[in-house]
Design a protein around this motif. Structure first.
Motif, mmCIF file in Angstrom:
data_model
loop_
_atom_site.group_PDB
_atom_site.id
_atom_site.type_symbol
_atom_site.label_atom_id
_atom_site.label_comp_id
_atom_site.label_asym_id
_atom_site.label_seq_id
_atom_site.Cartn_x
_atom_site.Cartn_y
_atom_site.Cartn_z
ATOM 1 N N VAL A 57 0.866 -1.182 0.000
ATOM 2 C CA VAL A 57 0.000 0.000 0.000
ATOM 3 C C VAL A 57 0.904 1.233 0.000
ATOM 4 C CG1 VAL A 57 -1.800 1.275 1.206
ATOM 5 C CG2 VAL A 57 -1.773 -1.227 1.315
ATOM 6 N N PRO A 58 0.964 2.000 -1.078
ATOM 7 C CA PRO A 58 1.813 3.196 -1.110
ATOM 8 C C PRO A 58 1.433 4.162 0.010
ATOM 9 C CG PRO A 58 0.990 2.672 -3.299
ATOM 10 C CD PRO A 58 0.230 1.804 -2.344
ATOM 11 N N ARG A 59 2.398 4.883 0.514
ATOM 12 C CA ARG A 59 2.141 5.786 1.646
ATOM 13 C C ARG A 59 1.154 6.890 1.276
ATOM 14 N NH1 ARG A 59 8.060 8.087 2.640
ATOM 15 N NH2 ARG A 59 8.476 5.888 2.240
ATOM 16 N N TRP A 60 1.052 7.191 -0.031
ATOM 17 C CA TRP A 60 0.158 8.266 -0.463
ATOM 18 C C TRP A 60 -1.247 7.775 -0.807
ATOM 19 C CZ3 TRP A 60 -0.811 6.281 -5.176
ATOM 20 C CH2 TRP A 60 0.223 5.627 -5.838
ATOM 21 N N ALA A 61 -1.509 6.465 -0.671
ATOM 22 C CA ALA A 61 -2.839 5.946 -0.968
ATOM 23 C C ALA A 61 -3.868 6.486 0.022
ATOM 24 C CB ALA A 61 -2.825 4.421 -0.921
ATOM 25 N N GLU A 117 6.451 -1.027 2.819
ATOM 26 C CA GLU A 117 6.015 0.353 2.996
ATOM 27 C C GLU A 117 5.139 0.449 4.239
ATOM 28 O OE1 GLU A 117 6.370 3.482 3.028
ATOM 29 O OE2 GLU A 117 6.350 3.775 0.839
ATOM 30 N N TRP A 118 5.171 1.606 4.890
ATOM 31 C CA TRP A 118 4.280 1.906 6.011
ATOM 32 C C TRP A 118 3.210 2.879 5.537
ATOM 33 C CZ3 TRP A 118 4.338 -0.519 10.605
ATOM 34 C CH2 TRP A 118 5.508 -1.191 10.987
ATOM 35 N N TRP A 119 1.937 2.511 5.782
ATOM 36 C CA TRP A 119 0.819 3.393 5.450
ATOM 37 C C TRP A 119 0.176 3.882 6.742
ATOM 38 C CZ3 TRP A 119 -4.530 3.084 6.336
ATOM 39 C CH2 TRP A 119 -5.291 4.054 5.659
ATOM 40 N N ARG A 120 -0.104 5.183 6.810
ATOM 41 C CA ARG A 120 -0.656 5.789 8.026
ATOM 42 C C ARG A 120 -2.131 6.110 7.854
ATOM 43 N NH1 ARG A 120 2.129 11.228 9.443
ATOM 44 N NH2 ARG A 120 0.666 11.975 7.847
ATOM 45 N N ASP A 121 -2.930 5.669 8.809
ATOM 46 C CA ASP A 121 -4.360 5.967 8.827
ATOM 47 C C ASP A 121 -4.585 7.223 9.663
ATOM 48 O OD1 ASP A 121 -7.090 6.097 9.047
ATOM 49 O OD2 ASP A 121 -7.381 3.991 9.573
ATOM 50 N N ASP A 122 -4.782 8.356 9.005
ATOM 51 C CA ASP A 122 -4.908 9.631 9.711
ATOM 52 C C ASP A 122 -6.217 9.768 10.472
ATOM 53 O OD1 ASP A 122 -2.400 10.660 9.004
ATOM 54 O OD2 ASP A 122 -3.149 11.308 7.049
ATOM 55 N N SER A 123 -7.132 8.834 10.276
ATOM 56 C CA SER A 123 -8.391 8.883 11.017
ATOM 57 C C SER A 123 -8.240 8.346 12.429
ATOM 58 C CB SER A 123 -9.474 8.084 10.283
ATOM 59 O OG SER A 123 -9.204 6.696 10.331
ATOM 60 N N ARG A 167 -2.785 2.443 13.849
ATOM 61 C CA ARG A 167 -2.757 3.538 12.872
ATOM 62 C C ARG A 167 -1.828 3.213 11.705
ATOM 63 N NH1 ARG A 167 -0.547 9.767 13.682
ATOM 64 N NH2 ARG A 167 -2.137 10.762 12.390
ATOM 65 N N TRP A 168 -0.869 2.349 11.939
ATOM 66 C CA TRP A 168 0.142 2.050 10.929
ATOM 67 C C TRP A 168 -0.063 0.662 10.338
ATOM 68 C CZ3 TRP A 168 3.344 5.738 9.194
ATOM 69 C CH2 TRP A 168 3.503 6.881 10.001
ATOM 70 N N LEU A 169 -0.029 0.574 9.017
ATOM 71 C CA LEU A 169 -0.125 -0.695 8.309
ATOM 72 C C LEU A 169 1.192 -0.956 7.587
ATOM 73 C CD1 LEU A 169 -1.703 -3.128 7.083
ATOM 74 C CD2 LEU A 169 -2.358 -1.590 5.210
ATOM 75 N N LEU A 170 1.810 -2.080 7.890
ATOM 76 C CA LEU A 170 3.015 -2.507 7.191
ATOM 77 C C LEU A 170 2.607 -3.458 6.073
ATOM 78 C CD1 LEU A 170 6.122 -2.685 6.956
ATOM 79 C CD2 LEU A 170 6.046 -4.544 8.652
ATOM 80 N N SER A 171 3.023 -3.157 4.865
ATOM 81 C CA SER A 171 2.675 -3.995 3.720
ATOM 82 C C SER A 171 3.920 -4.275 2.887
ATOM 83 C CB SER A 171 1.602 -3.328 2.860
ATOM 84 O OG SER A 171 2.078 -2.100 2.325
ATOM 85 N N ALA A 172 3.835 -5.299 2.058
ATOM 86 C CA ALA A 172 5.009 -5.703 1.275
ATOM 87 C C ALA A 172 4.590 -6.284 -0.061
ATOM 88 C CB ALA A 172 5.828 -6.736 2.052
#
Length: 244
Positions: free
Chosen positions: A72-76, A146-152, A160-165
């Motif tokens: 999941v790209p960080r900007w998604a 990549e680390w994706w951040r859930d700003d909600s 809040r953080w999702l690690l994906s590969a």
């Protein structure tokens, strides 16, 4: 492409085989039909500090983390905004916005006993194969994370953080080309260390070296036909890898 794989080892065995220093998170046990978006174990070399340029500082720690398979790209906007990015083509990852930043210093290794691939016949029929490293062997698949951040969610909420590969693929080695035209990028002991090292900036030279080494590993891979049961995601048992 690689859309299903096998990890026939416990996390403790992975720790020993890959000489990791630490296990982080709750890892899945042995799996015989890992599918996209499911949790997988990834290996990373990580420093606890970075300089102003983002370069790791100090001693590195080799760690096993749990990630979602499908980068999941960080900007998604959300993890489900697009189809899961389970594979990246090594020939183009430096050009793709979803992957190019991760290539620099967010490279990982995905342990796998083997993977499934479907051979398409002249009549359109599909025969699954299990391509593997032997009963006691393990592949080290080249990957990116990549680390994706859930700003909600609150800043102190661990979820809040999702690690994906994602895994990487390349044009198939000659020994496997009759099964499929792509195969995962398989690391040699030498390229394994270079790939994991965050002090080694990912560039075209590294990708070329890793791609060449992959063909050497692929040339030694074992393979056999397996039953069509592997096509059903809910099936997950050792017999799926049995030759027919």
């Amino acid at each position: 492409m690689c859309g299903r794989f096998v990890v026939a080892k416990t996390v403790g065995e992975l720790l020993t085989i890959f000489e990791a220093d630490e296990i982080v998170g709750e890892h899945p046990g042995p799996r015989f039909n890992v599918a996209p978006t499911q949790p997988i174990s990834i290996l990373v070399d990580r420093a606890f500090e970075k300089d102003e340029a983002g370069i790791p500082v100090g001693e590195l720690s080799r760690e096993l983390h749990v990630a979602r398979w499908g980068l999941v790209p960080r900007w998604a906007k959300s993890p489900t905004e697009h189809a899961p990015l389970i594979n990246g083509r090594i020939e183009t990852i430096l050009e793709k916005p979803s992957f190019k930043d991760s290539v620099v210093r967010q490279r990982c290794v995905i342990p796998a006993s083997g993977y499934y691939e479907w051979q398409v016949g002249a009549d359109g029929s599909k025969q699954p194969f299990y391509i593997h490293a032997g009963n006691d062997g393990m592949f080290a698949l080249a990957g990116l994370y990549e680390w994706w951040r859930d700003d909600s969610k609150a800043a102190d909420d661990p979820s809040r953080w999702l690690l994906s590969a994602t895994t990487l693929t390349k044009d198939s080695a000659p020994e496997l080309a009759h099964i499929h035209d792509r195969n995962p990028v398989l690391l040699t002991p030498e390229t394994f260390e270079s790939w994991l090292d965050p002090l080694h900036s990912g560039n075209a030279q590294l990708l070329a070296e890793v791609s060449r080494g992959s063909d050497l590993v692929a040339a030694e891979a074992l393979f056999h036909k397996v039953a069509a049961d592997v096509g059903k995601v809910s099936n997950d048992y050792p017999e799926l890898t049995r030759a027919i």
